[in-house]
Write a protein that holds these residues in place. Structure first.
Motif, PDB file in Angstrom:
ATOM      1  N   ILE A 325      27.937  92.853  28.374  1.00 25.68           N
ATOM      2  CA  ILE A 325      27.086  92.968  27.043  1.00 25.68           C
ATOM      3  C   ILE A 325      25.571  92.429  27.377  1.00 25.68           C
ATOM      4  CG2 ILE A 325      26.861  92.384  24.646  1.00 25.68           C
ATOM      5  CD1 ILE A 325      28.796  94.482  25.320  1.00 25.68           C
ATOM      6  N   PRO A 326      25.394  91.346  27.874  1.00 27.18           N
ATOM      7  CA  PRO A 326      23.900  90.853  27.987  1.00 27.18           C
ATOM      8  C   PRO A 326      23.208  91.779  29.125  1.00 27.18           C
ATOM      9  CG  PRO A 326      25.438  89.014  28.075  1.00 27.18           C
ATOM     10  CD  PRO A 326      26.477  90.197  28.055  1.00 27.18           C
ATOM     11  N   LEU A 327      23.962  92.376  30.006  1.00 30.67           N
ATOM     12  CA  LEU A 327      23.213  93.134  30.981  1.00 30.67           C
ATOM     13  C   LEU A 327      22.666  94.502  30.384  1.00 30.67           C
ATOM     14  CD1 LEU A 327      22.528  94.136  33.712  1.00 30.67           C
ATOM     15  CD2 LEU A 327      24.727  94.938  34.237  1.00 30.67           C
ATOM     16  N   ALA A 328      23.784  94.786  29.346  1.00 30.57           N
ATOM     17  CA  ALA A 328      23.393  96.147  28.614  1.00 30.57           C
ATOM     18  C   ALA A 328      22.069  96.056  27.867  1.00 30.57           C
ATOM     19  CB  ALA A 328      24.398  96.407  27.757  1.00 30.57           C
ATOM     20  N   HIS A 329      22.075  94.826  27.074  1.00 33.52           N
ATOM     21  CA  HIS A 329      20.785  94.475  26.367  1.00 33.52           C
ATOM     22  C   HIS A 329      19.755  94.367  27.351  1.00 33.52           C
ATOM     23  CE1 HIS A 329      22.697  94.139  22.437  1.00 33.52           C
ATOM     24  NE2 HIS A 329      23.475  93.289  22.986  1.00 33.52           N
ATOM     25  N   ASP A 347      25.151 100.502  18.385  1.00 32.10           N
ATOM     26  CA  ASP A 347      26.099 100.200  17.138  1.00 32.10           C
ATOM     27  C   ASP A 347      27.203  99.429  17.903  1.00 32.10           C
ATOM     28  OD1 ASP A 347      27.832 102.020  18.248  1.00 32.10           O
ATOM     29  OD2 ASP A 347      27.425 103.646  17.239  1.00 32.10           O
ATOM     30  N   GLU A 348      28.359  99.340  17.106  1.00 33.18           N
ATOM     31  CA  GLU A 348      29.305  98.450  17.325  1.00 33.18           C
ATOM     32  C   GLU A 348      30.212  99.025  18.301  1.00 33.18           C
ATOM     33  OE1 GLU A 348      31.447  96.034  14.510  1.00 33.18           O
ATOM     34  OE2 GLU A 348      29.584  95.773  13.094  1.00 33.18           O
ATOM     35  N   LYS A 349      30.725 100.227  18.086  1.00 35.60           N
ATOM     36  CA  LYS A 349      31.525 100.837  18.896  1.00 35.60           C
ATOM     37  C   LYS A 349      30.791 101.122  20.503  1.00 35.60           C
ATOM     38  CE  LYS A 349      33.907 103.353  15.009  1.00 35.60           C
ATOM     39  NZ  LYS A 349      34.422 104.664  14.604  1.00 35.60           N
ATOM     40  N   ALA A 350      29.523 101.333  20.428  1.00 37.34           N
ATOM     41  CA  ALA A 350      28.938 101.440  21.775  1.00 37.34           C
ATOM     42  C   ALA A 350      29.145 100.145  22.283  1.00 37.34           C
ATOM     43  CB  ALA A 350      27.444 102.124  21.627  1.00 37.34           C
ATOM     44  N   LEU A 351      29.031  98.788  21.720  1.00 34.55           N
ATOM     45  CA  LEU A 351      29.098  97.722  22.482  1.00 34.55           C
ATOM     46  C   LEU A 351      30.621  97.643  22.728  1.00 34.55           C
ATOM     47  CD1 LEU A 351      26.840  95.308  20.237  1.00 34.55           C
ATOM     48  CD2 LEU A 351      26.475  96.238  22.754  1.00 34.55           C
ATOM     49  N   GLU A 352      31.571  98.061  22.084  1.00 35.32           N
ATOM     50  CA  GLU A 352      33.014  97.817  22.322  1.00 35.32           C
ATOM     51  C   GLU A 352      33.183  98.605  23.709  1.00 35.32           C
ATOM     52  OE1 GLU A 352      35.283  98.896  19.051  1.00 35.32           O
ATOM     53  OE2 GLU A 352      34.638  97.488  17.802  1.00 35.32           O
ATOM     54  N   GLN A 353      32.645  99.739  23.647  1.00 33.99           N
ATOM     55  CA  GLN A 353      33.048 100.757  24.771  1.00 33.99           C
ATOM     56  C   GLN A 353      32.438 100.191  26.073  1.00 33.99           C
ATOM     57  OE1 GLN A 353      35.258 103.134  23.948  1.00 33.99           O
ATOM     58  NE2 GLN A 353      35.303 103.985  26.275  1.00 33.99           N
ATOM     59  N   ILE A 354      31.152  99.582  25.809  1.00 36.57           N
ATOM     60  CA  ILE A 354      30.604  99.011  26.949  1.00 36.57           C
ATOM     61  C   ILE A 354      31.472  98.058  27.636  1.00 36.57           C
ATOM     62  CG2 ILE A 354      28.399  97.589  27.721  1.00 36.57           C
ATOM     63  CD1 ILE A 354      26.824  99.358  25.705  1.00 36.57           C
ATOM     64  N   GLU A 355      31.975  96.914  26.856  1.00 33.94           N
ATOM     65  CA  GLU A 355      32.743  96.080  26.940  1.00 33.94           C
ATOM     66  C   GLU A 355      34.081  96.392  27.948  1.00 33.94           C
ATOM     67  OE1 GLU A 355      33.120  91.512  25.580  1.00 33.94           O
ATOM     68  OE2 GLU A 355      33.502  93.161  24.078  1.00 33.94           O
ATOM     69  N   LYS A 356      34.587  97.499  27.229  1.00 33.44           N
ATOM     70  CA  LYS A 356      36.050  97.980  27.796  1.00 33.44           C
ATOM     71  C   LYS A 356      35.884  98.849  29.220  1.00 33.44           C
ATOM     72  CE  LYS A 356      38.072  98.475  23.357  1.00 33.44           C
ATOM     73  NZ  LYS A 356      38.519  99.498  22.372  1.00 33.44           N
TER      74      LYS A 356
END
Length: 447
Positions: A325-329, A347-356
């Protein structure tokens, strides 16, 4: 007429081309430099800030595949990322120029050119270079890069900081896209050699036919097209650092020549018998399992131990969950600056998918996905659909071109629609010339 304060470099082995282009451009721009030997571009870029390079794609007699031009393009973009490159090619070699556009060139011009067209492309390239430099200065990311907080990456960088103060040879191991170049440059910047050259050589893209001349240099007359004495990359790195990327790709019969240079700390140019002393720090990198390659007799054991005084392993992104997540930001901020966008968020779902997501293509894959999302997102909100992660479960490098082409086509269609099919506005928003946009419309069959 007042000249534009810009520096233009023209690289071509034909003196009439250099003369004609210089005469044309010096009426409009303050500083015009010419090189008839492309190997001198590294030295020149180290001394001067160049806004635009006009780069010919072929230099050896009888070779017209453009590989030398593509190699130089990558070197220029590595040494000076804000320098904009325009390719020069003969009629009938357009497909090679298109490959150059994929590799980061701004546009191409056919030889012989129309003066007004050449001037127009160069002016657009100067504007793009200035905007890129201003963006970097405004947000202060010229020398920044992302490390992360996971134990595995902190361990790698801690080891790098310790070895940086020495002259020990370093071998960086890691999958494609894990940041081997970034780590090598970090070691250089932390070393006592930081004020001397840093020379990057991509051995994976270096044709074996020019391996020795490129790395070791050559004397005038050493071969048919050797017009002047030319230093190789090792000599260019004198008193500095040379980074040999993809060393696992060096053919076995050339490994002995590389070993001799490392062992003796001397280099002998092709066509000479005199060995020249070297004072160079060597950093190498590969995604291959070199221990297995040694076992399989594909890599020399003595060379392996010479380059491996210190081994640093860069972990894949799937082993760095807390960094995703920090890398994505971080990458989002980088892409917002690149495209002049403000206040974009996930959005929240995008962050969830990035993490998964597995991110088998590592940082490079994430960067490509986020760049796509910045181009496509609406209402300054990045969704899972913008990232296109729903369809991506694995990453295959041989699919890069297909994926990037799909991204480019989608972006063009979207921006073209937004601008009511206005070619000029669309080209400007995409950072392309009208000619470059027309070629893409034809390539992707966009009506």
């Amino acid at each position: 007429m007042k000249k534009t304060n810009a520096s233009i470099l023209i690289i071509d082995d034909q003196e009439d081309i250099l003369f004609a282009s210089k005469m044309l451009l010096k009426k409009h721009f303050e500083n015009i430099y010419t090189l008839n030997n492309p190997k001198n571009v590294v030295e020149l870029l180290a001394k001067k800030t160049i806004d635009v390079v006009l780069l010919d794609m072929n230099y050896r007699i009888g070779f017209e595949d453009g590989k030398e031009g593509l190699y130089l393009l990558r070197e220029i973009k590595t040494l000076s990322p804000k320098t904009v490159v325009i390719l020069m090619t003969a009629f009938g070699k357009v497909e090679t120029a298109v490959e150059g556009l994929k590799a980061g060139a701004f546009d191409y011009i056919l030889k012989p050119w129309e003066n007004e067209k050449l001037l127009s492309i160069v002016k657009q390239a100067v504007d793009k270079s200035r905007k890129e430099r201003k963006k970097s200065n405004d947000i202060g990311i010229v020398d920044e890069f992302f490390v992360g907080n996971s134990d595995v990456i902190k361990k790698a960088y801690s080891l790098a900081d310790k070895v940086a103060k020495t002259d020990a040879n370093v071998l960086i191991l890691g999958e494609n896209g894990t940041g081997k170049f970034v780590l090598s440059h970090h070691i250089y910047c932390q070393s006592e050699r930081k004020n001397n050259p840093f020379i990057h050589v991509d051995l994976g893209s270096l044709n074996s036919n020019i391996f020795e001349s490129e790395l070791f240099g050559y004397a005038k007359g050493a071969f048919t097209d050797a017009k002047i004495d030319t230093p190789g990359r090792f000599e260019m790195a004198q008193n500095g650092t040379i980074f040999l990327d993809e060393i696992g790709n060096v053919p076995l019969h050339l490994q002995s020549k590389l070993l001799q240079v490392i062992q003796t700390k001397t280099v002998t140019r092709l066509g000479e018998s005199k060995a020249r002393p070297l004072n160079v720090r060597i950093i190498t990198a590969t995604n291959a399992d070199l221990k297995q390659e040694v076992t399989d007799k594909n890599f020399r054991e003595d060379l392996y131990y010479r380059i491996n005084t210190m081994e640093i392993i860069l972990p894949p992104l799937r082993e760095r969950d807390e960094d995703k997540i920090p890398l994505a930001h971080y990458l989002l901020q980088k892409m917002m600056a690149k495209y002049g966008r403000d206040e974009i968020t996930f959005d929240e779902k995008a962050l969830e998918q990035i993490e998964k997501h597995a991110w088998n293509g590592n940082i490079r894959e994430m960067e490509n996905r986020i760049e796509r999302a910045v181009i496509l997102c609406e209402n300054n909100r990045i969704t899972v659909s913008d990232l296109d992660l729903e369809q991506i479960t694995t990453y295959e490098e041989n699919q890069d071109d297909i994926q990037l082409s799909a991204v480019e086509k989608t972006a063009i269609e979207k921006i073209l629609f937004k601008n009511n099919n206005n070619i000029s506005k669309t080209a400007e928003e995409l950072g392309l010339s009208r000619g470059a946009l027309y070629r893409r419309l034809e390539k992707y069959n966009i009506n």
